[in-house]
Design a protein around this motif. Structure first.
Motif, short mmCIF file in Angstrom:
data_model
loop_
_atom_site.label_atom_id
_atom_site.label_comp_id
_atom_site.label_asym_id
_atom_site.label_seq_id
_atom_site.Cartn_x
_atom_site.Cartn_y
_atom_site.Cartn_z
N ASP A 16 0.86 -1.18 0.00
CA ASP A 16 0.00 0.00 0.00
C ASP A 16 0.89 1.23 0.00
O ASP A 16 1.95 1.22 0.63
CB ASP A 16 -0.92 0.01 1.23
CG ASP A 16 -2.08 0.98 1.07
OD1 ASP A 16 -1.85 2.21 1.14
OD2 ASP A 16 -3.22 0.53 0.87
N ASP A 17 0.48 2.28 -0.71
CA ASP A 17 1.34 3.47 -0.76
C ASP A 17 1.16 4.38 0.45
O ASP A 17 1.83 5.41 0.55
CB ASP A 17 1.11 4.25 -2.06
CG ASP A 17 -0.32 4.70 -2.25
OD1 ASP A 17 -1.23 4.02 -1.75
OD2 ASP A 17 -0.54 5.74 -2.91
N ASN A 43 4.46 0.26 -3.54
CA ASN A 43 3.87 0.32 -4.88
C ASN A 43 3.98 -1.05 -5.55
O ASN A 43 4.58 -1.98 -4.99
CB ASN A 43 4.53 1.41 -5.73
CG ASN A 43 6.03 1.20 -5.91
OD1 ASN A 43 6.47 0.12 -6.32
ND2 ASN A 43 6.82 2.23 -5.61
N GLY A 44 3.44 -1.14 -6.75
CA GLY A 44 3.42 -2.42 -7.44
C GLY A 44 4.79 -2.97 -7.79
O GLY A 44 5.03 -4.18 -7.70
N LEU A 63 -5.10 -1.37 -4.74
CA LEU A 63 -5.29 -1.28 -6.19
C LEU A 63 -4.69 -0.01 -6.79
O LEU A 63 -4.07 -0.04 -7.85
CB LEU A 63 -6.78 -1.33 -6.55
CG LEU A 63 -7.48 -2.68 -6.39
CD1 LEU A 63 -8.91 -2.57 -6.89
CD2 LEU A 63 -6.75 -3.77 -7.14
N ARG A 64 -4.88 1.12 -6.12
CA ARG A 64 -4.46 2.41 -6.67
C ARG A 64 -3.14 2.83 -6.04
O ARG A 64 -3.10 3.25 -4.89
CB ARG A 64 -5.53 3.46 -6.42
CG ARG A 64 -6.94 3.03 -6.80
CD ARG A 64 -7.11 2.97 -8.31
NE ARG A 64 -8.38 2.38 -8.68
CZ ARG A 64 -9.52 3.06 -8.77
NH1 ARG A 64 -9.54 4.35 -8.50
NH2 ARG A 64 -10.63 2.46 -9.13
N GLY A 70 -2.14 -1.98 -8.57
CA GLY A 70 -2.26 -3.28 -7.91
C GLY A 70 -2.65 -4.38 -8.87
O GLY A 70 -2.13 -5.51 -8.78
N ILE A 71 -3.53 -4.09 -9.81
CA ILE A 71 -3.96 -5.10 -10.77
C ILE A 71 -2.79 -5.54 -11.65
O ILE A 71 -2.60 -6.74 -11.91
CB ILE A 71 -5.13 -4.58 -11.63
CG1 ILE A 71 -6.39 -4.47 -10.75
CG2 ILE A 71 -5.39 -5.49 -12.83
CD1 ILE A 71 -7.58 -3.85 -11.44
#
Length: 212
Positions: A16-17, A43-44, A63-64, A70-71
């Motif tokens: 999570d950011d 981040n991803g 996700l964001r 995230g996706i």
């Protein structure tokens, strides 16, 4: 001095950011004898690197996030590690985002507002090989599964409508005619079962088609 988790402990990576959210998750997990937080990522891209290095049993994924969503991270991790067990933690209840996450390989989907109430149970369920999606989100996905999806261009048009731009300005930005913009809107309204432009934007935001 580090403490080695006992055999059977579920090793968890959280992505999570927002550091406060990661710390909050850590606090929720702290009281569980069968769980340990082995890593955090912001981040991803960091998520992929952390997964390779730590090989957690369960990953909690927002996700964001900046740099990589995230996706995208879920898809990348699952491509490299097909047995990865990933739970999405998000503030977004929209069926479009949830369906995309599940298609990418997520095994669970949980709203951040329910973390303290349902996180532990969701982790245990996913770790045991089950899938966990809130009933209301599963229902939304089922209701829209046969819908005609908006095209990329229709989403571009609708995003500009959401920003309050006129057909003339939208046409100029997308280098199409005003008539084509109107044609796209005529296609968008029935797809979203919307009565007008404003209603279409409201529905698109609620379902996660648009992110503003």
């Amino acid at each position: 001095m580090s403490i080695t988790p006992h055999v059977g402990t579920i090793r968890i990576l959280t992505v999570d950011d927002h550091q406060l959210l990661r710390e909050g998750i850590g606090a929720v997990l702290d009281g569980q004898a069968d769980m340990t937080l082995v890593g955090q990522a912001g981040n991803g891209l960091e998520a992929i690197e952390s997964y390779r290095r730590l090989r957690p049993d369960v990953t909690l994924m927002d996700l964001r996030m900046p740099d990589m969503s995230g996706i995208e991270a879920i898809s990348a991790i699952r491509t490299e590690f097909p047995n990865a067990r990933i739970i999405v933690l998000t503030t977004y209840a929209g069926d479009v985002q949830a369906a995309a996450a599940l298609r990418a390989g997520a095994a669970g989907y949980l709203l951040k507002s329910l973390v303290r109430k349902e996180l532990i149970e969701t982790i245990r369920a996913v770790h045991s090989g089950k899938r966990r999606v809130p009933a209301e989100i599963a229902t939304e996905i089922a209701e829209h599964v046969a819908d005609d999806a908006l095209t990329v261009r229709e989403i571009e048009v609708l995003r500009r409508v959401a920003a309050g731009k006129s057909n003339k300005l939208i046409a100029a930005e997308l280098e199409i005619s005003e008539g084509t913009v109107k044609t796209h809107m005529k296609s968008i309204l029935p797809k979203l079962d919307a009565s007008d432009r404003t209603h279409a934007v409201t529905i698109a935001l609620k379902r996660g088609i648009l992110d503003i």
